[in-house]
Design a protein around this motif. Sequence first.
Motif, PDB file in Angstrom:
ATOM      1  N   THR A  10     -42.400   8.844 -16.531  1.00 34.30           N
ATOM      2  CA  THR A  10     -42.134   9.239 -15.152  1.00 34.30           C
ATOM      3  C   THR A  10     -40.868  10.088 -15.073  1.00 34.30           C
ATOM      4  O   THR A  10     -40.861  11.162 -14.459  1.00 34.30           O
ATOM      5  CB  THR A  10     -41.993   7.997 -14.247  1.00 34.30           C
ATOM      6  OG1 THR A  10     -43.226   7.278 -14.260  1.00 34.30           O
ATOM      7  CG2 THR A  10     -41.631   8.375 -12.820  1.00 34.30           C
ATOM      8  N   ARG A  49     -36.515  12.731  -6.185  1.00 34.77           N
ATOM      9  CA  ARG A  49     -37.903  12.479  -6.611  1.00 34.77           C
ATOM     10  C   ARG A  49     -38.032  11.120  -7.297  1.00 34.77           C
ATOM     11  O   ARG A  49     -39.004  10.402  -7.076  1.00 34.77           O
ATOM     12  CB  ARG A  49     -38.384  13.581  -7.549  1.00 34.77           C
ATOM     13  CG  ARG A  49     -38.603  14.900  -6.843  1.00 34.77           C
ATOM     14  CD  ARG A  49     -39.156  15.941  -7.775  1.00 34.77           C
ATOM     15  NE  ARG A  49     -39.189  17.254  -7.163  1.00 34.77           N
ATOM     16  CZ  ARG A  49     -39.896  18.277  -7.631  1.00 34.77           C
ATOM     17  NH1 ARG A  49     -40.609  18.147  -8.722  1.00 34.77           N
ATOM     18  NH2 ARG A  49     -39.873  19.435  -7.020  1.00 34.77           N
ATOM     19  N   GLU A  51     -36.144   8.506  -6.753  1.00 32.46           N
ATOM     20  CA  GLU A  51     -36.033   7.492  -5.705  1.00 32.46           C
ATOM     21  C   GLU A  51     -37.373   7.273  -5.013  1.00 32.46           C
ATOM     22  O   GLU A  51     -37.773   6.128  -4.780  1.00 32.46           O
ATOM     23  CB  GLU A  51     -34.988   7.884  -4.661  1.00 32.46           C
ATOM     24  CG  GLU A  51     -33.579   7.637  -5.091  1.00 32.46           C
ATOM     25  CD  GLU A  51     -32.573   7.878  -3.977  1.00 32.46           C
ATOM     26  OE1 GLU A  51     -31.522   7.244  -4.034  1.00 32.46           O
ATOM     27  OE2 GLU A  51     -32.840   8.702  -3.067  1.00 32.46           O
ATOM     28  N   ARG A  52     -38.057   8.364  -4.682  1.00 27.46           N
ATOM     29  CA  ARG A  52     -39.355   8.253  -3.999  1.00 27.46           C
ATOM     30  C   ARG A  52     -40.383   7.565  -4.884  1.00 27.46           C
ATOM     31  O   ARG A  52     -41.082   6.654  -4.443  1.00 27.46           O
ATOM     32  CB  ARG A  52     -39.861   9.625  -3.582  1.00 27.46           C
ATOM     33  CG  ARG A  52     -39.234  10.147  -2.314  1.00 27.46           C
ATOM     34  CD  ARG A  52     -39.980  11.353  -1.759  1.00 27.46           C
ATOM     35  NE  ARG A  52     -40.043  12.479  -2.683  1.00 27.46           N
ATOM     36  CZ  ARG A  52     -39.116  13.418  -2.787  1.00 27.46           C
ATOM     37  NH1 ARG A  52     -38.030  13.360  -2.059  1.00 27.46           N
ATOM     38  NH2 ARG A  52     -39.261  14.414  -3.628  1.00 27.46           N
ATOM     39  N   VAL A  53     -40.493   8.015  -6.116  1.00 25.60           N
ATOM     40  CA  VAL A  53     -41.529   7.500  -7.009  1.00 25.60           C
ATOM     41  C   VAL A  53     -41.260   6.053  -7.422  1.00 25.60           C
ATOM     42  O   VAL A  53     -42.173   5.235  -7.471  1.00 25.60           O
ATOM     43  CB  VAL A  53     -41.664   8.405  -8.257  1.00 25.60           C
ATOM     44  CG1 VAL A  53     -42.535   7.774  -9.320  1.00 25.60           C
ATOM     45  CG2 VAL A  53     -42.222   9.760  -7.865  1.00 25.60           C
ATOM     46  N   LEU A  54     -40.007   5.744  -7.710  1.00 27.36           N
ATOM     47  CA  LEU A  54     -39.661   4.413  -8.219  1.00 27.36           C
ATOM     48  C   LEU A  54     -39.289   3.432  -7.107  1.00 27.36           C
ATOM     49  O   LEU A  54     -39.123   2.241  -7.383  1.00 27.36           O
ATOM     50  CB  LEU A  54     -38.488   4.520  -9.201  1.00 27.36           C
ATOM     51  CG  LEU A  54     -38.728   5.389 -10.433  1.00 27.36           C
ATOM     52  CD1 LEU A  54     -37.451   5.508 -11.244  1.00 27.36           C
ATOM     53  CD2 LEU A  54     -39.878   4.840 -11.269  1.00 27.36           C
ATOM     54  N   ALA A  55     -39.167   3.916  -5.875  1.00 28.09           N
ATOM     55  CA  ALA A  55     -38.755   3.073  -4.745  1.00 28.09           C
ATOM     56  C   ALA A  55     -37.455   2.344  -5.071  1.00 28.09           C
ATOM     57  O   ALA A  55     -37.317   1.145  -4.878  1.00 28.09           O
ATOM     58  CB  ALA A  55     -39.856   2.086  -4.363  1.00 28.09           C
ATOM     59  N   LEU A  56     -36.505   3.104  -5.603  1.00 27.20           N
ATOM     60  CA  LEU A  56     -35.189   2.598  -5.987  1.00 27.20           C
ATOM     61  C   LEU A  56     -34.114   3.424  -5.332  1.00 27.20           C
ATOM     62  O   LEU A  56     -34.290   4.626  -5.144  1.00 27.20           O
ATOM     63  CB  LEU A  56     -34.975   2.763  -7.498  1.00 27.20           C
ATOM     64  CG  LEU A  56     -35.433   1.731  -8.466  1.00 27.20           C
ATOM     65  CD1 LEU A  56     -35.095   2.187  -9.878  1.00 27.20           C
ATOM     66  CD2 LEU A  56     -34.821   0.394  -8.198  1.00 27.20           C
ATOM     67  N   ARG A  57     -33.003   2.796  -5.041  1.00 25.65           N
ATOM     68  CA  ARG A  57     -31.821   3.554  -4.607  1.00 25.65           C
ATOM     69  C   ARG A  57     -31.091   3.977  -5.867  1.00 25.65           C
ATOM     70  O   ARG A  57     -30.735   3.147  -6.704  1.00 25.65           O
ATOM     71  CB  ARG A  57     -30.925   2.673  -3.738  1.00 25.65           C
ATOM     72  CG  ARG A  57     -29.648   3.341  -3.323  1.00 25.65           C
ATOM     73  CD  ARG A  57     -29.909   4.374  -2.230  1.00 25.65           C
ATOM     74  NE  ARG A  57     -28.625   4.975  -1.860  1.00 25.65           N
ATOM     75  CZ  ARG A  57     -28.378   6.264  -1.977  1.00 25.65           C
ATOM     76  NH1 ARG A  57     -29.302   7.078  -2.429  1.00 25.65           N
ATOM     77  NH2 ARG A  57     -27.212   6.738  -1.638  1.00 25.65           N
ATOM     78  N   GLN A  80     -34.001  -1.294 -12.074  1.00 27.89           N
ATOM     79  CA  GLN A  80     -35.287  -1.903 -11.683  1.00 27.89           C
ATOM     80  C   GLN A  80     -35.271  -3.413 -11.909  1.00 27.89           C
ATOM     81  O   GLN A  80     -35.827  -4.158 -11.127  1.00 27.89           O
ATOM     82  CB  GLN A  80     -36.440  -1.303 -12.491  1.00 27.89           C
ATOM     83  CG  GLN A  80     -36.970  -0.015 -11.950  1.00 27.89           C
ATOM     84  CD  GLN A  80     -38.237   0.412 -12.655  1.00 27.89           C
ATOM     85  OE1 GLN A  80     -38.382   0.244 -13.858  1.00 27.89           O
ATOM     86  NE2 GLN A  80     -39.150   0.966 -11.911  1.00 27.89           N
TER      87      GLN A  80
END
Length: 84
Positions: A10, A49, A51-57, A80
């Motif tokens: 990713t 990108r 942040e969006r894909v991994l739903a992480l700050r 994570q």
Amino acid sequence: MTTRDELALTVRTIISNVLGTEVDDIQEPTSLYDDYSIDSLELMEIGARLERVLALRIEVSDLTGAHNVGHAIDLLEARQAGRA
């Protein structure tokens, strides 16, 4: 949670899309600064990108402090897992 290999793919894919390179050109030892002269706008785009894909700050320091792509993957993996 994704495996490290999935996370690595990713990260490499997002970086290659932003830089306009092939995924295979981006490996863990790759230094975005030394090998691609990445600028701050490209780095911020990669971060957004991810942040969006991994739903992480993702903190800017996570990206700027990474010595190479593998180090960035390690930092994201720890984030994570809640270790960072």
